[in-house]
Design a protein around this motif. Structure first.
Motif: not given
Length: 223
Positions: A161-167, A173-179, A189-190, A196-197
């Protein structure tokens, strides 16, 4: 959608074509013809040992040596156990691989259109920060990126999760606003969805499934 993050290898950067081109030159240096079976074995050996590097079992240099130790007996090229000899041999492959580096044809146009629409763009990739940065520069996408994060730099590898949350945090930006867009369903993808992206799978082989792209150019109409 405020930003789109991309995987690098086999998403923007054509790793398979580059690796096969480099491998062909490498084995020919030793008088060996590259067969489909050898190319497939190289890819499989690469993946197994690269995963060992990402898990912390091997260093980046050790996984290179292990790849040769396992591949050379299959190719008929004399094997070597000495680390220095293996490093020298891998350097021969590496020069050929780097010479063959190429982006997918849809990479630059897609990034340009996203940036032109005001969408922020970044790359989040597993691997050596130095090597991945060289790829980004060489294939011409560096000026088109707002963000570049590697697993080595972050200390976290996808699918954590941290590999996606940190960027996302770096962009404010909130993860929900990032694709996130990537070719590996489990890792990209998973992993992104768990963090939360939003995520869209890229399958250039043409799998016809919901939320799956066959080309990066298909992304623009979706957004």
């Amino acid at each position: 959608m405020r930003a789109v993050l991309f995987d690098l290898d086999n998403t923007l950067f054509d790793h398979l074509t580059s690796a096969r081109g480099g491998l062909d030159t490498f084995v020919r240096n030793f008088g060996v013809e590259l067969t489909p079976e050898l190319a497939r074995s190289w890819t499989e050996i690469e993946q197994v040992n690269y995963d060992r590097f990402l898990s912390g079992e091997l260093t980046f240099q050790q996984q290179r040596r292990e790849r040769l130790r396992q591949f050379l007996p299959l190719s008929g090229i004399p094997n070597a156990n000495d680390a220095t000899v293996l490093d020298d041999m891998f350097d021969v492959y590496l020069r050929s691989y780097e010479h063959a580096w190429t982006a997918f044809p849809d990479a630059v146009p897609t990034l340009q259109r996203l940036r032109g629409s005001g969408t922020r763009v970044g790359v989040v990739t597993n691997g050596s920060h130095e090597q991945q940065a060289k790829k980004i520069h060489r294939i011409g996408i560096e000026p088109l990126l707002d963000l570049f994060c590697s697993s080595e730099q972050m200390g976290h590898a996808k699918p954590a999760r941290s590999a996606f949350i940190l960027p996302c945090e770096k962009m404010g930006l909130s993860p929900s606003h990032v694709l996130y867009v990537g070719d590996n369903f489990r890792v990209d993808i998973e992993g992104a969805r768990t963090a939360g992206l939003q995520a869209i799978h890229l399958d250039r082989e043409g799998a016809d499934q919901p939320k799956t792209l066959r080309s990066l150019t298909d992304l623009i109409p979706l957004l």
